[in-house]
Write a protein that holds these residues in place. Structure first.
Motif, PDB file in Angstrom:
ATOM      1  N   TRP A 121      31.476   6.350 -93.228  1.00 11.05           N
ATOM      2  CA  TRP A 121      31.111   5.174 -92.571  1.00 11.05           C
ATOM      3  C   TRP A 121      30.850   4.174 -93.396  1.00 11.05           C
ATOM      4  CZ3 TRP A 121      32.042   3.367 -88.115  1.00 11.05           C
ATOM      5  CH2 TRP A 121      30.980   2.799 -87.542  1.00 11.05           C
ATOM      6  N   PRO A 122      31.309   2.700 -93.282  1.00 13.90           N
ATOM      7  CA  PRO A 122      31.254   1.795 -94.034  1.00 13.90           C
ATOM      8  C   PRO A 122      29.782   1.163 -94.100  1.00 13.90           C
ATOM      9  CG  PRO A 122      32.679   1.036 -92.267  1.00 13.90           C
ATOM     10  CD  PRO A 122      32.424   2.512 -92.098  1.00 13.90           C
ATOM     11  N   SER A 123      29.079   1.398 -93.086  1.00  8.89           N
ATOM     12  CA  SER A 123      27.760   0.847 -92.823  1.00  8.89           C
ATOM     13  C   SER A 123      26.641   1.510 -93.537  1.00  8.89           C
ATOM     14  CB  SER A 123      27.247   0.536 -91.249  1.00  8.89           C
ATOM     15  OG  SER A 123      28.198  -0.524 -90.775  1.00  8.89           O
ATOM     16  N   ASN A 124      26.702   2.412 -94.327  1.00  6.77           N
ATOM     17  CA  ASN A 124      25.926   3.420 -95.053  1.00  6.77           C
ATOM     18  C   ASN A 124      25.827   2.917 -96.396  1.00  6.77           C
ATOM     19  OD1 ASN A 124      25.198   4.932 -93.065  1.00  6.77           O
ATOM     20  ND2 ASN A 124      26.813   6.466 -93.033  1.00  6.77           N
ATOM     21  N   PRO A 125      24.823   2.994 -97.083  1.00  3.08           N
ATOM     22  CA  PRO A 125      24.515   2.464 -98.221  1.00  3.08           C
ATOM     23  C   PRO A 125      25.545   2.958 -99.238  1.00  3.08           C
ATOM     24  CG  PRO A 125      22.510   3.904 -97.694  1.00  3.08           C
ATOM     25  CD  PRO A 125      23.520   3.702 -96.735  1.00  3.08           C
ATOM     26  N   GLY A 126      26.119   4.457 -99.207  1.00  6.55           N
ATOM     27  CA  GLY A 126      26.927   4.689-100.196  1.00  6.55           C
ATOM     28  C   GLY A 126      28.162   4.163-100.262  1.00  6.55           C
ATOM     29  N   PHE A 127      28.760   4.286-101.459  1.00  5.51           N
ATOM     30  CA  PHE A 127      30.094   3.488-101.530  1.00  5.51           C
ATOM     31  C   PHE A 127      31.108   4.580-102.265  1.00  5.51           C
ATOM     32  CE2 PHE A 127      32.588  -0.207-103.418  1.00  5.51           C
ATOM     33  CZ  PHE A 127      32.670  -0.800-102.163  1.00  5.51           C
ATOM     34  N   LEU A 128      30.948   5.670-101.839  1.00  7.77           N
ATOM     35  CA  LEU A 128      31.801   6.770-102.597  1.00  7.77           C
ATOM     36  C   LEU A 128      33.457   6.515-102.148  1.00  7.77           C
ATOM     37  CD1 LEU A 128      29.713  10.051-102.575  1.00  7.77           C
ATOM     38  CD2 LEU A 128      30.343   8.467-104.460  1.00  7.77           C
ATOM     39  N   PHE A 129      33.696   6.227-100.905  1.00  5.77           N
ATOM     40  CA  PHE A 129      35.014   6.038-100.412  1.00  5.77           C
ATOM     41  C   PHE A 129      35.931   5.264-101.014  1.00  5.77           C
ATOM     42  CE2 PHE A 129      38.054   5.169 -96.753  1.00  5.77           C
ATOM     43  CZ  PHE A 129      38.771   6.201 -97.044  1.00  5.77           C
ATOM     44  N   HIS A 188      28.372  -5.792 -92.816  1.00  5.39           N
ATOM     45  CA  HIS A 188      27.596  -6.621 -93.570  1.00  5.39           C
ATOM     46  C   HIS A 188      26.803  -5.538 -94.809  1.00  5.39           C
ATOM     47  CE1 HIS A 188      28.638  -9.990 -91.121  1.00  5.39           C
ATOM     48  NE2 HIS A 188      28.041  -9.294 -90.151  1.00  5.39           N
ATOM     49  N   VAL A 189      27.159  -4.312 -95.099  1.00  4.54           N
ATOM     50  CA  VAL A 189      26.726  -3.612 -95.943  1.00  4.54           C
ATOM     51  C   VAL A 189      27.728  -3.548 -97.248  1.00  4.54           C
ATOM     52  CG1 VAL A 189      25.930  -1.255 -96.561  1.00  4.54           C
ATOM     53  CG2 VAL A 189      25.318  -2.180 -94.336  1.00  4.54           C
ATOM     54  N   ASN A 190      27.162  -3.410 -98.233  1.00  6.01           N
ATOM     55  CA  ASN A 190      27.984  -3.440 -99.495  1.00  6.01           C
ATOM     56  C   ASN A 190      29.014  -4.356 -99.546  1.00  6.01           C
ATOM     57  OD1 ASN A 190      26.756  -1.038-100.919  1.00  6.01           O
ATOM     58  ND2 ASN A 190      27.875   0.225 -99.389  1.00  6.01           N
ATOM     59  N   MET A 191      28.564  -5.599 -99.256  1.00  9.89           N
ATOM     60  CA  MET A 191      29.459  -6.731 -99.237  1.00  9.89           C
ATOM     61  C   MET A 191      29.942  -7.147-100.614  1.00  9.89           C
ATOM     62  SD  MET A 191      27.971  -9.183 -96.120  1.00  9.89           S
ATOM     63  CE  MET A 191      29.332 -10.445 -96.349  1.00  9.89           C
ATOM     64  N   GLY A 192      28.933  -7.244-101.640  1.00 10.31           N
ATOM     65  CA  GLY A 192      29.286  -7.575-102.877  1.00 10.31           C
ATOM     66  C   GLY A 192      30.120  -6.516-103.746  1.00 10.31           C
ATOM     67  N   SER A 193      29.911  -5.173-103.308  1.00  8.85           N
ATOM     68  CA  SER A 193      30.740  -4.178-103.823  1.00  8.85           C
ATOM     69  C   SER A 193      32.201  -4.125-103.230  1.00  8.85           C
ATOM     70  CB  SER A 193      30.080  -2.638-103.571  1.00  8.85           C
ATOM     71  OG  SER A 193      28.808  -2.726-104.024  1.00  8.85           O
ATOM     72  N   CYS A 194      32.381  -4.518-102.090  1.00 11.52           N
ATOM     73  CA  CYS A 194      33.566  -4.807-101.540  1.00 11.52           C
ATOM     74  C   CYS A 194      34.444  -5.829-102.081  1.00 11.52           C
ATOM     75  CB  CYS A 194      33.604  -4.754-100.147  1.00 11.52           C
ATOM     76  SG  CYS A 194      33.203  -3.438 -98.927  1.00 11.52           S
ATOM     77  N   CYS A 195      33.639  -6.831-102.386  1.00 13.36           N
ATOM     78  CA  CYS A 195      34.230  -8.223-102.913  1.00 13.36           C
ATOM     79  C   CYS A 195      34.570  -7.796-104.495  1.00 13.36           C
ATOM     80  CB  CYS A 195      33.222  -9.281-103.277  1.00 13.36           C
ATOM     81  SG  CYS A 195      32.856 -10.026-101.494  1.00 13.36           S
ATOM     82  N   PHE A 196      33.852  -7.039-105.043  1.00 11.40           N
ATOM     83  CA  PHE A 196      34.275  -6.548-106.517  1.00 11.40           C
ATOM     84  C   PHE A 196      35.447  -5.656-106.486  1.00 11.40           C
ATOM     85  CE2 PHE A 196      34.204  -3.299-109.886  1.00 11.40           C
ATOM     86  CZ  PHE A 196      33.990  -4.218-111.059  1.00 11.40           C
ATOM     87  N   MET A 197      35.422  -4.646-105.435  1.00 13.25           N
ATOM     88  CA  MET A 197      36.717  -3.700-105.280  1.00 13.25           C
ATOM     89  C   MET A 197      37.935  -4.835-104.948  1.00 13.25           C
ATOM     90  SD  MET A 197      36.029  -0.591-105.991  1.00 13.25           S
ATOM     91  CE  MET A 197      34.736   0.636-106.171  1.00 13.25           C
ATOM     92  N   MET A 198      37.632  -5.552-104.048  1.00 16.88           N
ATOM     93  CA  MET A 198      39.044  -6.366-103.639  1.00 16.88           C
ATOM     94  C   MET A 198      39.341  -7.350-105.111  1.00 16.88           C
ATOM     95  SD  MET A 198      40.959  -7.190-101.372  1.00 16.88           S
ATOM     96  CE  MET A 198      40.345  -7.104 -99.525  1.00 16.88           C
ATOM     97  N   GLY A 199      38.396  -7.680-105.893  1.00 12.70           N
ATOM     98  CA  GLY A 199      38.819  -8.344-107.216  1.00 12.70           C
ATOM     99  C   GLY A 199      39.823  -7.379-107.903  1.00 12.70           C
ATOM    100  N   ARG A 200      39.142  -6.182-108.261  1.00 14.59           N
ATOM    101  CA  ARG A 200      40.018  -4.999-108.746  1.00 14.59           C
ATOM    102  C   ARG A 200      41.364  -4.853-108.495  1.00 14.59           C
ATOM    103  NH1 ARG A 200      38.274  -0.676-111.199  1.00 14.59           N
ATOM    104  NH2 ARG A 200      40.393  -0.432-111.598  1.00 14.59           N
ATOM    105  N   CYS A 201      41.628  -4.852-107.088  1.00 15.61           N
ATOM    106  CA  CYS A 201      43.078  -5.007-106.270  1.00 15.61           C
ATOM    107  C   CYS A 201      43.828  -5.968-106.674  1.00 15.61           C
ATOM    108  CB  CYS A 201      42.689  -4.608-104.997  1.00 15.61           C
ATOM    109  SG  CYS A 201      41.982  -3.113-104.414  1.00 15.61           S
ATOM    110  N   TYR A 202      43.223  -7.322-106.646  1.00 16.70           N
ATOM    111  CA  TYR A 202      44.158  -8.519-106.922  1.00 16.70           C
ATOM    112  C   TYR A 202      44.531  -8.415-108.314  1.00 16.70           C
ATOM    113  CZ  TYR A 202      42.777 -10.688-102.571  1.00 16.70           C
ATOM    114  OH  TYR A 202      42.963 -11.240-101.283  1.00 16.70           O
ATOM    115  N   LEU A 203      43.570  -7.882-109.388  1.00 16.87           N
ATOM    116  CA  LEU A 203      44.033  -7.896-110.818  1.00 16.87           C
ATOM    117  C   LEU A 203      45.419  -7.010-110.912  1.00 16.87           C
ATOM    118  CD1 LEU A 203      40.885  -7.387-112.861  1.00 16.87           C
ATOM    119  CD2 LEU A 203      42.257  -9.407-112.795  1.00 16.87           C
TER     120      LEU A 203
END
Length: 1195
Positions: free
Chosen positions: A782-790, A815-830
């Protein structure tokens, strides 16, 4: 919520549809003395066996079972495990000419063996297999792969006389019954109970496998039938007064310590019980006494009756009987009661009725009955009931997986050979080979059926469609046969229920409360007394009415709206309009009437949404530390592909149902708005917990090496990344990947690794455990939880496309882990090669550093690393990542941005300026690199950068830039660097002296320029004693003279370059010692001043040396560093008297050696012959004769 609702229903969780077929090893044999018997009279059957300790956490047989299917004379055996991958776990055993009886496969467990007992129409067999606990003696189960009990089945001698026995013709096997029972005695004897052709039962006893003995056959036959009366038996006599009415239709055995109770349900509707030890009938019960209307049933033979046993240590032995009657059936449950004098009776517990047509199988526990039917439409129906608590006789539903679609649509203009229907593969062929064989078979059928030589293209296309549709229909029938359940397997130790099919096994799991309410039909919902529960039930009934009315087009419209990030409310409004416009069955009226029954719709909707919400306030990622042996023993729990497929299939089903409920809630919301009910705020904006298709995306094969390098830069390689050596045998979805690699370990830790937990005392209960595993798994997804394992797992396993889609779907509402999602999206773009988009994402993520757990872990400093602010630490990690990927422009941009935020941290500024300098220099931006160098606040780093700038520009031959830079406050450092390189490298391959000369000339410092060239010339004379070196030396001295002539005479002098160790060790640094430390300046140093005349004399000496070497190359090694006196001697020896005189006059040397040499030459010429005269003309030609010969005219 709704505490008084009926018992929960179950849902079928089957294997993954893309799972490859098991490779069955073939084993076949023919028992001696048998004749082939046609197998058509017996249908396919299935069964299973569960180990006694399969529910114990510390047992070697944990979560293991054996299942089988029979078809004619073929038996397929498969050992399943939910924890480990079992090797060699499938075998196909064929007994030629001996069809197996349905239900004629029995497994018994002894200390060191697993004994397989088989009953065919002609023989009985005993097969010894190694017990897993005996074969695997380790205390901990840590391997991901283990050998199955069938590994060595090919080594067994099935024709060993001690392992089989032919069924005797007298009494003979009954032709009208397929009943059988088999068990092991306490002494290890194998016993087989079979229906006799003359009525009654006969038992075949094989001696223990390790003790020689004789096979015995015992017939049990009754002399007179007295209901509920103890009767004596004549065990070996054949009585003639018994009719076929006592023919057993179903047999079951209950083993005691030194005896066995044999139960037979006969076609005269009576249940008989024998003691095998005493060979006596202990009880006869007429079951028709428990049937309400039994007159017609008494006249018919009970050929469809079934008997099952269930034993409980606390409750005793239960008997379950199914009495078959046309159009109806009845289950009776009894408890065996022992009275005095070894008499037994049946205590009637419950009678349950069913209207299903054909019972396939049923299973009994001490509290429940599970039944499997086929209805009139040949559809599979599974239900269960708790006969102790369910007074109303209400069966609970099991929601089955739908069978494959019966039709395949071939669009107009599409090649009929191209269709996607099913993914089953049951041949060991590649796809190309399979396509060739299928195409050839269909084309042959087509050619054999077409009689006309010519046909129109339309007719030809239609024929193609017909034949390929016929082929597809055959495939669907085959797939349907494989998907149809043949039997139930109920694990009495873990309460797990499975459906055994010809090609696979599926598992039954309890539904959650929301799924139970949504899937259950209205007639099965009980009326609730609580008002809130009634509101929720009515609300769910409204949603079900809406869901049943939504067309395929409407459902697709909602899915597309969510996928395209469009407002789902708009799609719900459109669907509602279509429902109202096409309402031909008054569904809207029924919904309105149900809505009238809801007293508080807002509260009911809120309760339902809270039940579907998986948000948690705590981070589920990290668990406590527990003893090593406990953690090791649970490392493989639910780690097999079977268990992973079941859990993830359940999660995807829940996701799909949640999506449908939210869709129907949105439609109901639009309806309530039309009715003027203000409930629009009751439903949150996040109406789609999961996109139903997203969780089932297949994971493509990929290489992990580059991704491991990325993660090693971020120090995340040991967290959630796939290891390259872990491979799976079949394609897996991203949810299966996540559960296998990450989630399973966290879930097991939470469920079992609790303080004071004993593995020995802990048992596994399947319904509770699968519910708990899924309930703990869903919050991790569930993406609204603080964990970011998925997302971490996806990025670690290179699933960039799936991760991008996942983040895209979350953007509008999560709106949870928005910064982490941006970082992961950046990794994908790389990875996708879109570096500038990646940089934008990394910059957006920087604002959330220090607020999100994943980003906090990302910026943890390494051991010995300088600690700075969190955001600067984040920039440092990203800069390293961009540097490793090879994007210097982006490194420069991000470093420039980081400098703006590090105004008060000069150390970080120095690091960033150095980074900018390095990448500008790598890109060839020399001016920008120089600017970055000058702005570096750390003098040490600045000097290092300056040294690198000089070396790199020299290597690139970009000397003009190097010379023209202003070097404000760095002039002496630049000169020192160039000097140190000039004095440390080879003179003929590097031009650092010439660079330093140009550097001084550019700044009009002619004296230093002259000094440099003079030093260069002197080193050439000492170190490069070749013709080219002497030529270069002369040019250097001329350049030095020119420099001094450009300045005023009183300043036309230089300091004699120091001689000594610096110049005597070629390659050594003049400023540093051999260990890199700065060399101490000598305390006593004599300074010698050289003026223009001194340089001119040195220039003459250099020119004369060059003349000498050009005349005689052998003198180069000596002449290069010779003094004027030595040079004069060399010139005299070479016969260059004129040059020697010039040198003597220049350095004011005496001419005596010249004349002595000339005299010696003349004497030698006078005493020599013609050869000496010829040689004399050669050296005389080198001198000016007019200066040597004195004549009268010259006086």
């Amino acid at each position: 919520m709704a505490a008084g609702l009926a018992e929960r229903s179950y849902m079928e969780l089957g294997p993954a549809p893309r799972a490859p077929p098991r490779r069955l090893r073939e084993v076949s044999f023919s028992p001696p003395g048998t004749a082939p018997v046609p197998a058509g009279r017996y249908g396919d059957s299935a069964g299973g066996f569960c180990y006694r300790e399969c529910a114990q956490l510390g047992a070697a047989t944990r979560n293991r079972c054996v299942r089988w299917t029979t078809s004619g004379d073929t038996l397929e055996l498969v050992e399943e495990s939910l924890d480990t991958e079992l090797l060699n776990n499938a075998v196909r055993l064929r007994i030629h000419g001996c069809p197996l009886l349905p239900g004629g496969v029995h497994l018994c467990e002894v200390q060191n063996h697993l004994v397989l007992l088989l009953v065919t129409v002609q023989s009985v067999h005993r097969v010894l297999l190694p017990h897993p606990a005996y074969a695997y003696r380790a205390d901990l189960i840590t391997e991901s792969q283990m050998q199955s009990v069938f590994t060595d089945v090919g080594k067994i001698n099935f024709r060993d006389p001690s392992s089989y026995y032919l069924i005797p013709s007298v009494p003979g096997l009954a032709a009208n019954s397929v009943a059988s029972a088999a068990w092991l005695s306490s002494d290890g004897e194998a016993l087989f109970a079979l229906p006799s052709a003359a009525g009654g039962i006969f038992v075949i006893k094989l001696p223990p496998h390790d003790v020689p003995g004789v096979v015995s056959v015992v017939e049990l036959k009754q002399s007179s039938v007295v209901q509920r009366f103890l009767t004596g038996w004549m065990p070996t006599a054949i009585r003639g007064d018994g009719g076929p009415s006592d023919l057993p239709i179903s047999l079951a055995v209950h083993c005691l310590d030194h005896d066995a109770f044999l139960f037979a349900l006969c076609q005269d509707h009576k249940l008989r019980m024998w003691s095998y030890k005493d060979q006596m009938c202990l009880m006869v019960a007429d079951l028709l006494e428990f049937v309400p209307v039994s007159r017609d049933l008494r006249l018919a033979a009970g050929t469809g009756h079934r008997l099952r046993l269930a034993f409980s240590q606390s409750l005793g032995l239960y008997l379950g009987v199914y009495l078959h009657a046309p159009k109806r059936g009845q289950f009776c449950v009894f408890q065996l009661v022992s009275t005095e004098s070894n008499r037994y009776s049946l205590d009637h517990i419950s009678s349950l009725f069913s209207s299903q047509e054909t019972l396939i199988d049923f299973a009994l526990t001490s509290a429940e009955i599970w039944a499997l039917w086929h209805n009139e439409e040949n559809q599979t129906i599974v239900k269960y009931i708790n006969f102790e608590q369910n007074v109303a006789g209400q069966w609970n539903q099991v929601f089955m997986q739908p069978l494959p679609e019966e039709e395949v649509t071939v669009r107009h203009g599409q090649d009929p050979r191209i269709f996607s229907q099913g993914t089953e593969r049951h041949m060991d062929l590649t796809w190309d080979e399979l396509k060739k064989e299928v195409t050839l078979a269909v084309e042959n059928e087509f050619q054999g059926s077409v009689t006309e030589y010519e046909c129109s293209p339309e007719e030809f296309c239609q024929l193609q469609v017909d034949f390929w549709s016929k082929f597809c229909a055959c495939c669907l029938q085959y797939q349907e046969a494989l998907s149809r359940p043949l039997a139930l397997l109920l694990n009495p130790y873990s309460s797990m229920v499975c459906l055994l099919k010809k090609g696979s096994v599926s598992f039954l799991a309890p539904c959650s409360l929301v799924d139970h309410l949504y899937l259950l039909s209205n007639e099965h919902l009980l009326t609730e007394e609580d008002a809130m529960s009634r509101d929720v039930v009515c609300l769910v009934q409204c949603l079900r009415l809406i869901g049943e009315s939504v067309s395929m087009e409407g459902a697709f419209m909602m899915e597309m709206a969510c996928s395209r990030l469009q407002p789902p409310e708009k799609a719900a409004e459109q669907i509602l309009e279509d429902l109202i416009a096409n309402d031909t069955e008054n569904v809207m009226e029924d919904i309105h009437s149900k809505l009238q029954e809801i007293r508080n719709p807002i509260h009911a909707i809120g309760v339902l949404i809270r039940e579907m919400d998986y948000e948690t306030d705590t981070d589920m990622e990290r668990g406590e530390t527990h003893p090593l042996n406990m953690r090791l023993n649970l490392t493989q729990l639910y780690g097999s592909s079977t268990a992973i497929g079941v859990v993830c299939w359940g999660v995807c089903k829940i996701a799909t149902i949640r999506f449908q409920i939210c869709r129907d809630l949105l439609i109901l919301q639009q309806l309530l708005l039309r009715l003027g009910d203000p409930v629009s705020t009751a439903l949150p904006a996040r109406s789609t917990p999961f996109e139903p298709g997203g969780l089932g995306c297949l994971v493509p094969d990929c290489e992990l090496e580059s991704n491991l390098q990325h993660l090693s830069v971020l120090e995340l390689a040991d967290t959630t990344v796939l290891t390259p050596h872990k491979l799976v045998s079949s394609p897996q979805t991203i949810v299966e990947l996540f559960f296998r690699e990450v989630a399973r370990k966290h879930i097991v830790s939470r469920l079992f690794l609790q303080p004071n937990t004993s593995l020995v005392e802990t048992s596994l209960n399947w319904p509770h455990l699968i519910t708990a595993v899924v309930a703990d798994f869903l919050p991790l997804l569930w993406p609204s939880n603080p964990g970011f394992l998925f997302p971490e797992c996806l990025i670690g396993s290179c699933q960039y496309t799936q991760l991008q889609e996942y983040i895209r779907l979350l953007q509008p509402w999560c709106h949870v882990n928005m910064g982490s999602c941006c970082f992961m999206m950046g990794r994908c773009y790389l990875v996708m090669g879109e570096g500038h988009k990646a940089l934008d994402c990394f910059c957006q993520a920087a604002s959330e550093v220090g607020k999100e757990e994943f980003l906090d872990r990302l910026i943890q400093p390494e051991e010995g690393e300088m600690v700075s602010t969190p955001r600067l630490q984040y920039y440092s990690k990203v800069l390293r990542l961009l540097d490793m990927v090879g994007l210097p422009e982006l490194v420069i941009q991000l470093a420039s941005l980081a400098i703006m935020e590090s105004a008060d941290d000069w150390r970080t500024q120095a690091t960033l300026r150095t980074c900018i300098f390095k990448h500008h220099l790598d890109l060839g931006h020399n001016s920008d690199a120089y600017v970055a160098l000058t702005q570096n606040p750390d003098p040490g780093r600045q000097l290092d950068c300056l040294r690198q700038l000089v070396v790199v520009l020299c290597e690139r031959s970009q000397l003009q830039d190097l010379v023209e830079f202003p070097y404000v406050n760095l002039h002496n450092e630049v000169v020192g660097i160039i000097e140190s390189h000039a004095r440390a490298v080879d003179l003929m391959t590097h031009n650092y002296y010439e660079l330093l000369y140009a550097f001084h000339i550019y700044r009009h410092n002619y004296r230093k320029a002259g000094t440099v060239m003079f030093e260069y010339g002197m080193r050439l004379g000492r170190e490069v004693r070749t013709l080219r070196g002497l030529q270069k030396q002369g040019s250097c001295f001329l350049a030095a003279i020119n420099c001094l002539r450009l300045i005023r005479p009183e300043y036309a002098w230089i300091v004699q370059p120091a001689s000594g160790a610096v110049y005597e060790r070629p390659g050594a640094s003049p400023k540093r010692s051999h260990d890199g430390e700065c060399a101490a300046v000598p305390t006593t140093r004599q300074i010698e001043i050289l003026e223009l005349e001194d340089l001119e004399r040195e220039c003459v000496l250099a020119r004369i040396r060059l003349t000498l070497v050009q005349h005689d190359l052998s003198t180069a090694a000596v002449a290069g560093n010779s003094t004027p006196e030595e040079t004069v001697a060399l010139l005299i020896r070479a016969g260059l008297f004129d040059t020697a005189v010039t040198l003597c006059q220049t350095f004011k040397l005496p001419l005596t050696p010249v004349f002595e040499g000339l005299t010696f030459k003349c004497i030698k010429l006078q005493l020599g012959g013609e050869a000496a005269q010829a040689e004399a003309w050669e050296w005389l030609a080198l001198n000016q004769l007019s200066a040597l010969v004195t004549t009268k005219e010259s006086r």
